[in-house]
Design a protein around this motif. Structure first.
Motif, PDB file in Angstrom:
ATOM      1  N   UNK A 120      -0.580  -3.541 -10.942  1.00  0.00           N
ATOM      2  CA  UNK A 120      -1.327  -2.845 -11.997  1.00  0.00           C
ATOM      3  C   UNK A 120      -2.020  -1.605 -11.437  1.00  0.00           C
ATOM      4  N   UNK A 121      -2.584  -1.692 -10.225  1.00  0.00           N
ATOM      5  CA  UNK A 121      -3.167  -0.502  -9.601  1.00  0.00           C
ATOM      6  C   UNK A 121      -2.115   0.583  -9.409  1.00  0.00           C
ATOM      7  N   UNK A 122      -0.925   0.171  -9.002  1.00  0.00           N
ATOM      8  CA  UNK A 122       0.149   1.152  -8.821  1.00  0.00           C
ATOM      9  C   UNK A 122       0.495   1.816 -10.146  1.00  0.00           C
ATOM     10  N   UNK A 123       0.567   1.048 -11.218  1.00  0.00           N
ATOM     11  CA  UNK A 123       0.910   1.605 -12.529  1.00  0.00           C
ATOM     12  C   UNK A 123      -0.176   2.529 -13.058  1.00  0.00           C
ATOM     13  N   UNK A 125      -3.072   3.866 -11.356  1.00  0.00           N
ATOM     14  CA  UNK A 125      -3.649   4.897 -10.486  1.00  0.00           C
ATOM     15  C   UNK A 125      -2.671   5.506  -9.500  1.00  0.00           C
ATOM     16  N   UNK A 126      -1.444   4.965  -9.415  1.00  0.00           N
ATOM     17  CA  UNK A 126      -0.464   5.392  -8.422  1.00  0.00           C
ATOM     18  C   UNK A 126      -0.980   5.198  -7.000  1.00  0.00           C
ATOM     19  N   UNK A 127      -1.832   4.196  -6.815  1.00  0.00           N
ATOM     20  CA  UNK A 127      -2.358   3.854  -5.491  1.00  0.00           C
ATOM     21  C   UNK A 127      -1.664   2.581  -5.040  1.00  0.00           C
ATOM     22  N   UNK A 128      -0.829   2.640  -4.002  1.00  0.00           N
ATOM     23  CA  UNK A 128      -0.027   1.471  -3.610  1.00  0.00           C
ATOM     24  C   UNK A 128      -0.817   0.437  -2.819  1.00  0.00           C
ATOM     25  N   UNK A 255      -5.739   9.830  -5.970  1.00  0.00           N
ATOM     26  CA  UNK A 255      -4.699   8.956  -5.434  1.00  0.00           C
ATOM     27  C   UNK A 255      -3.890   9.672  -4.371  1.00  0.00           C
ATOM     28  N   UNK A 256      -3.522   8.928  -3.324  1.00  0.00           N
ATOM     29  CA  UNK A 256      -2.991   9.580  -2.133  1.00  0.00           C
ATOM     30  C   UNK A 256      -1.496   9.387  -1.992  1.00  0.00           C
ATOM     31  N   UNK A 257      -0.806  10.388  -1.412  1.00  0.00           N
ATOM     32  CA  UNK A 257       0.589  10.194  -1.047  1.00  0.00           C
ATOM     33  C   UNK A 257       0.686   9.135   0.047  1.00  0.00           C
ATOM     34  N   UNK A 258       1.832   8.458   0.119  1.00  0.00           N
ATOM     35  CA  UNK A 258       1.974   7.367   1.072  1.00  0.00           C
ATOM     36  C   UNK A 258       1.763   7.822   2.506  1.00  0.00           C
ATOM     37  N   UNK A 259       2.253   9.030   2.887  1.00  0.00           N
ATOM     38  CA  UNK A 259       2.128   9.442   4.283  1.00  0.00           C
ATOM     39  C   UNK A 259       0.672   9.689   4.660  1.00  0.00           C
ATOM     40  N   UNK A 260      -0.134  10.181   3.704  1.00  0.00           N
ATOM     41  CA  UNK A 260      -1.541  10.402   3.987  1.00  0.00           C
ATOM     42  C   UNK A 260      -2.252   9.080   4.220  1.00  0.00           C
ATOM     43  N   UNK A 261      -1.965   8.097   3.362  1.00  0.00           N
ATOM     44  CA  UNK A 261      -2.593   6.788   3.506  1.00  0.00           C
ATOM     45  C   UNK A 261      -2.175   6.134   4.817  1.00  0.00           C
ATOM     46  N   UNK A 262      -0.904   6.251   5.152  1.00  0.00           N
ATOM     47  CA  UNK A 262      -0.416   5.664   6.400  1.00  0.00           C
ATOM     48  C   UNK A 262      -1.184   6.217   7.594  1.00  0.00           C
ATOM     49  N   UNK A 263      -1.403   7.549   7.582  1.00  0.00           N
ATOM     50  CA  UNK A 263      -2.126   8.161   8.689  1.00  0.00           C
ATOM     51  C   UNK A 263      -3.552   7.652   8.743  1.00  0.00           C
ATOM     52  N   UNK A 264      -4.173   7.455   7.578  1.00  0.00           N
ATOM     53  CA  UNK A 264      -5.568   7.030   7.558  1.00  0.00           C
ATOM     54  C   UNK A 264      -5.719   5.587   8.007  1.00  0.00           C
TER      55      UNK A 264
END
Length: 267
Positions: A120-123, A125-128, A255-264
Motif C-alpha cells: 500500500x505504501x508503494x501504491x 507514495x511510491x516508497x518501496x 519519495x526517493x528513487x531506488x538508487x538514492x535509498x540504496x545509497x542512504x
C-alpha cells in the motif's frame, strides 16, 4: 435518574440520527454495535437500595466525554451523576473498549500483514519496502496529582505522549501511550515497547526483498520517521537539513528513487 440527559434527551436523539451523530460523534448503528460488544463488561448489578446505572448510559457518558473533552463537572450537571461516579464510569468503560476492540482494530501484523502494508505504501507514495511511518504526539492533559513537572513538556503545557506507527492511509498499526510529557521524542521511542522491538529486530518483519520492478539486491523493510531518532537496519530517517547535496535533498523531501535509498541505507 429521571432528570438527566440520558432519560430526557436520549429517546429524542434516537429518533434523529443526524442529531445523534452531532452529539456523540457516532452513528446509531456504531453505538449499538459498541454497546453489544462491551455491555456485559460494564454492566453492574442492581441492589435492594437502588438500581445500577445501565450499560447504555455508561457508554453515552464515556462517548460524550471522549467526543467533547468536557470536564467531569460539566457532565455531572448534564447527567445528574456524581463527579466521582462519572470518573469511575469513564475509566472502566474505556478499559472495556480497549479490551474488546484491540484485537480487531490494532492486531499485531503478521508477516503477510507487513507485506500488505508495504504494498500500500508503494501504491500511495511510491516508497518501496516501507511498513510504517512513526511519530509522537503530545496529548494535552490536566496535571495529575503529586507528579511535579513530570508531565510538563517543552511546549509549556502538561501532556502525555502518544507514540504510533501509521500505515499509508493513516490508520494506526501500533501504539505506545502514557509516557511523561517532559520526555523528548527520541528518548520516548528508545524506551518504548515499539522502539525496543524495532532496534532488537523483533517486529516480525518479513525478510529483505528487492524493490518492485528491479533485479537489485534484497533490501530490508523499514519504518520511516524524522531525523531525531537513531537509524538502524529497519528504521530509516531523512538526512539532516544542513549541507545537503541535490540527491540528499530529494531523498529528504519526497519519495526517493531506488538508487538514492540504496545509497542512504549504507550506514
Amino acid at each position: 435518574m429521571t432528570h438527566g440527559v440520558h432519560s430526557t434527551l436520549y429517546a429524542e436523539l434516537w429518533q434523529h440520527p443526524d442529531k445523534f451523530l452531532r452529539y456523540l460523534r457516532m452513528t446509531i448503528n456504531s453505538f449499538d454495535e459498541l454497546l453489544l460488544r462491551i455491555g456485559d463488561k460494564i454492566r453492574r448489578q442492581d441492589t435492594h437500595l437502588r438500581r445500577s446505572i445501565s450499560p447504555e448510559e455508561r457508554l453515552i457518558v464515556t462517548l460524550k466525554f471522549l467526543a467533547s473533552g468536557e470536564s467531569f463537572s460539566s457532565l455531572h450537571l448534564q447527567f445528574h451523576l456524581g463527579i466521582s461516579t462519572i470518573s469511575g464510569i469513564v475509566r472502566t468503560t474505556c478499559v472495556a473498549l480497549w479490551e474488546c476492540l484491540l484485537e480487531d482494530y490494532l492486531p499485531e501484523p503478521s508477516a503477510q500483514g507487513w507485506l500488505d502494508i508495504a504494498d500500500k505504501f508503494q501504491d500511495v507514495t511510491q516508497f518501496p519496502n516501507c511498513v510504517g511511518a512513526i511519530d509522537g504526539k503530545h496529548i494535552r492533559i490536566q496535571k495529575p496529582a503529586h507528579t511535579g513537572l513530570e508531565f510538563y513538556n517543552y511546549k509549556k503545557f502538561f501532556s502525555t505522549i502518544l507514540m504510533a506507527i501509521a500505515d499509508a492511509q493513516c490508520p494506526f498499526i501500533v501504539v505506545d501511550i502514557g509516557t511523561y510529557g517532559r520526555t523528548n521524542d527520541s528518548r520516548v521511542f528508545k524506551t518504548s515497547a515499539i522502539g525496543r522491538r524495532i532496534y532488537a529486530g523483533e517486529m516480525g518483519l518479513p525478510g529483505p526483498r528487492a524493490f518492485p520492478g528491479t533485479y537489485g539486491p534484497p533490501m530490508p523493510f523499514v519504518f520511516i520517521r524524522d531525523d531525531s531518532f537513531q537509524m538502524c537496519a529497519n528504521l530509516l530517517k531523512p538526512y539532516s537539513s544542513r549541507g545537503l547535496d541535490h540527491r540528499q535533498r530529494i531523498f529528504t523531501v519526497c519519495p526517493v528513487p531506488e538508487d538514492t535509498w540504496s545509497a542512504h541505507l549504507e550506514f
